[in-house]
Scaffold this active site. Structure first.
Site, PDB file in Angstrom:
ATOM      1  N   LYS A 118       0.804  -1.237   0.000  1.00  0.00           N
ATOM      2  CA  LYS A 118       0.000   0.000   0.000  1.00  0.00           C
ATOM      3  C   LYS A 118       0.829   1.276   0.000  1.00  0.00           C
ATOM      4  CE  LYS A 118      -0.640   0.013   4.990  1.00  0.00           C
ATOM      5  NZ  LYS A 118      -1.260  -0.816   6.012  1.00  0.00           N
ATOM      6  N   ARG A 154      -7.317  -0.819  17.154  1.00  0.00           N
ATOM      7  CA  ARG A 154      -7.749  -0.544  15.793  1.00  0.00           C
ATOM      8  C   ARG A 154      -8.725  -1.666  15.460  1.00  0.00           C
ATOM      9  NH1 ARG A 154      -3.946   0.502  10.541  1.00  0.00           N
ATOM     10  NH2 ARG A 154      -4.444  -1.674  10.141  1.00  0.00           N
TER      11      ARG A 154
HETATM   12  C1  LIG Z   1      -0.311  -1.542   6.592  1.00  0.00           C
HETATM   13  C2  LIG Z   1      -0.599  -2.827   7.236  1.00  0.00           C
HETATM   14  C3  LIG Z   1       0.443  -3.739   7.443  1.00  0.00           C
HETATM   15  C4  LIG Z   1       1.891  -3.451   7.110  1.00  0.00           C
HETATM   16  O1  LIG Z   1       2.462  -2.622   8.108  1.00  0.00           O
HETATM   17  P1  LIG Z   1       4.015  -2.227   8.077  1.00  0.00           P
HETATM   18  O2  LIG Z   1       4.233  -1.507   9.358  1.00  0.00           O
HETATM   19  O3  LIG Z   1       4.222  -1.368   6.885  1.00  0.00           O
HETATM   20  O4  LIG Z   1       4.786  -3.486   8.001  1.00  0.00           O
HETATM   21  C5  LIG Z   1       0.112  -4.967   7.999  1.00  0.00           C
HETATM   22  N1  LIG Z   1      -1.158  -5.263   8.340  1.00  0.00           N
HETATM   23  C6  LIG Z   1      -2.185  -4.411   8.164  1.00  0.00           C
HETATM   24  C7  LIG Z   1      -3.560  -4.808   8.555  1.00  0.00           C
HETATM   25  C8  LIG Z   1      -1.940  -3.156   7.607  1.00  0.00           C
HETATM   26  O5  LIG Z   1      -2.961  -2.303   7.438  1.00  0.00           O
END
Ligand SMILES: *Cc1c(COP(=O)(O)O)cnc(C)c1O
Length: 354
Positions: free
Chosen positions: A37, A130
């Site tokens: 993302k 969250r």
């Molecule tokens: C963005 C996201 C990740 C990745 O997080 P990083 O800190 O970039 O490794 C993993 N799980 C979910 C649900 C996310 O939204």
């Protein structure tokens, strides 16, 4: 001369970082989901993650998963599904992360309509506040999910250090692990994916504190920027500069450090304060807050200081640099998560894949 401002992306560095993290996780029997993302799922970069050995790709947005349609690997939707997108989700995501029974029912209907099986991972909130079911609500949800056609519950997962800043440890992830065991026993099912978080879980893995049943991590920032995110430390043996911002100098002049005249508001409605450092050599770069937050970029030339930015102008102090910069020269910056996200998203920033 190359196009400015540009986001330079080193495919080799992304592949190296991925492979290093995938290999080290494998020693703990953990598979990696590569998270796309933050670079808006540019297919060549996602492909470098696949070549580095990730087992799955994942993104928060269906629009990004669509860009990855031609990459032949199972894909996850990370953000909880919008009911209004159920049809697109079952089409473009093989697996989605879920916490709402009503939404899972909508996915079930969409999957039956498309004549396919959509896999889900049930998210458990271990305290970060969250997404996820509170632990005492999990059993009743699973009971309902198992009745649904077109849906296969393939695992459980959690997300930490995102909203509440809660750090993963053997205690909270131990609860996830125990929960998986209990569900498998109580419902006589097998959960193939126990997903123990994001880049903030790497420190615990390194310290050998990861509960045994956890067999998956979802990694974005650590692969892309070379940092674990529980404490923000760089990871040894991988690159922190796979992504860089390059911007061009459009003005270079010696000026005072304190504005002349009555100080009202700046372009963003704040009343600015200035420290008097006398006359400095100031460069204006053609990039601004529309593209990037100036507090989240780090000049590669460590003698450069950032004064600030308006929408389209970034003002830096080059007085102490050993370089003799001229108008038209390029200045390079390393990136933090927020700045990479902004730059990748800005349509005014050219993406150069190297
Ligand atoms: C963005 C996201 C990740 C990745 O997080 P990083 O800190 O970039 O490794 C993993 N799980 C979910 C649900 C996310 O939204």
């Amino acid at each position: 001369m190359s196009i400015c401002p540009r986001l330079e992306i080193s495919i080799d560095k992304v592949r190296h970082n991925t492979k290093t993290l995938v290999d080290s996780a494998r020693r703990h029997n953990i598979d990696i989901t590569g998270v796309t993302k933050v670079f808006c799922a540019i297919p060549q970069v996602a492909d470098a993650m696949v070549k580095g050995g990730v087992k799955y790709l994942a993104d928060s947005r269906v629009e990004n998963l669509m860009k990855l349609e031609n990459i032949n690997i199972p894909k996850w939707l990370l953000r909880l599904p919008m009911q209004s997108q159920a049809r697109e989700i079952v089409k473009y995501a093989d697996i989605s992360l879920n916490s709402e029974l009503m939404t899972i029912k909508k996915l079930s209907a969409a999957a039956r309509e498309a004549n396919l099986i959509h896999k889900i991972i049930l998210m458990i909130d271990l305290g970060d506040l969250r997404e996820g079911l509170w632990q005492d609500k999990v059993e009743e949800a699973v009971e309902e999910i198992l009745k649904l056609e077109g849906i296969k519950l393939v695992g459980i997962g959690t997300n930490l250090t995102c909203y509440g800043g809660v750090v993963p440890n053997s205690e909270n992830l131990g609860k996830l692990s125990k929960m998986a065991e209990k569900l498998e026993k109580d419902f006589d099912i097998e959960l193939e994916i126990i997903s123990g978080g994001n880049s903030s879980s790497l420190d615990l893995l390194e310290k050998k504190g990861m509960p045994e049943k956890v067999n998956n991590l979802r990694l974005g920032e650590s692969i892309l920027l070379g940092r674990e995110t529980a404490y923000g430390n760089p990871i040894e043996g991988i690159y922190q500069d796979a992504f860089q911002l390059v911007a061009e100098i459009v003005e270079l002049k010696e000026k005072p450090t304190v504005p002349v005249g009555e100080i009202g508001m700046d372009a963003f409605g704040n009343k600015p304060v200035f420290k008097d450092k006398g006359i400095r050599k100031r460069a204006i770069l053609a990039v601004g807050r529309q593209d990037v937050n100036p507090s989240n970029i780090i000049p590669v030339d460590d003698k450069i200081r950032i004064f600030g930015a308006s929408s389209d102008h970034l003002i830096i102090d080059v007085t102490d640099s050993k370089e003799e910069y001229r108008v038209g020269d390029e200045i390079r910056f390393n990136l933090e998560y927020g700045s990479l996200l902004g730059l990748a998203t800005s349509e005014y920033v050219y993406k150069q894949i190297k």
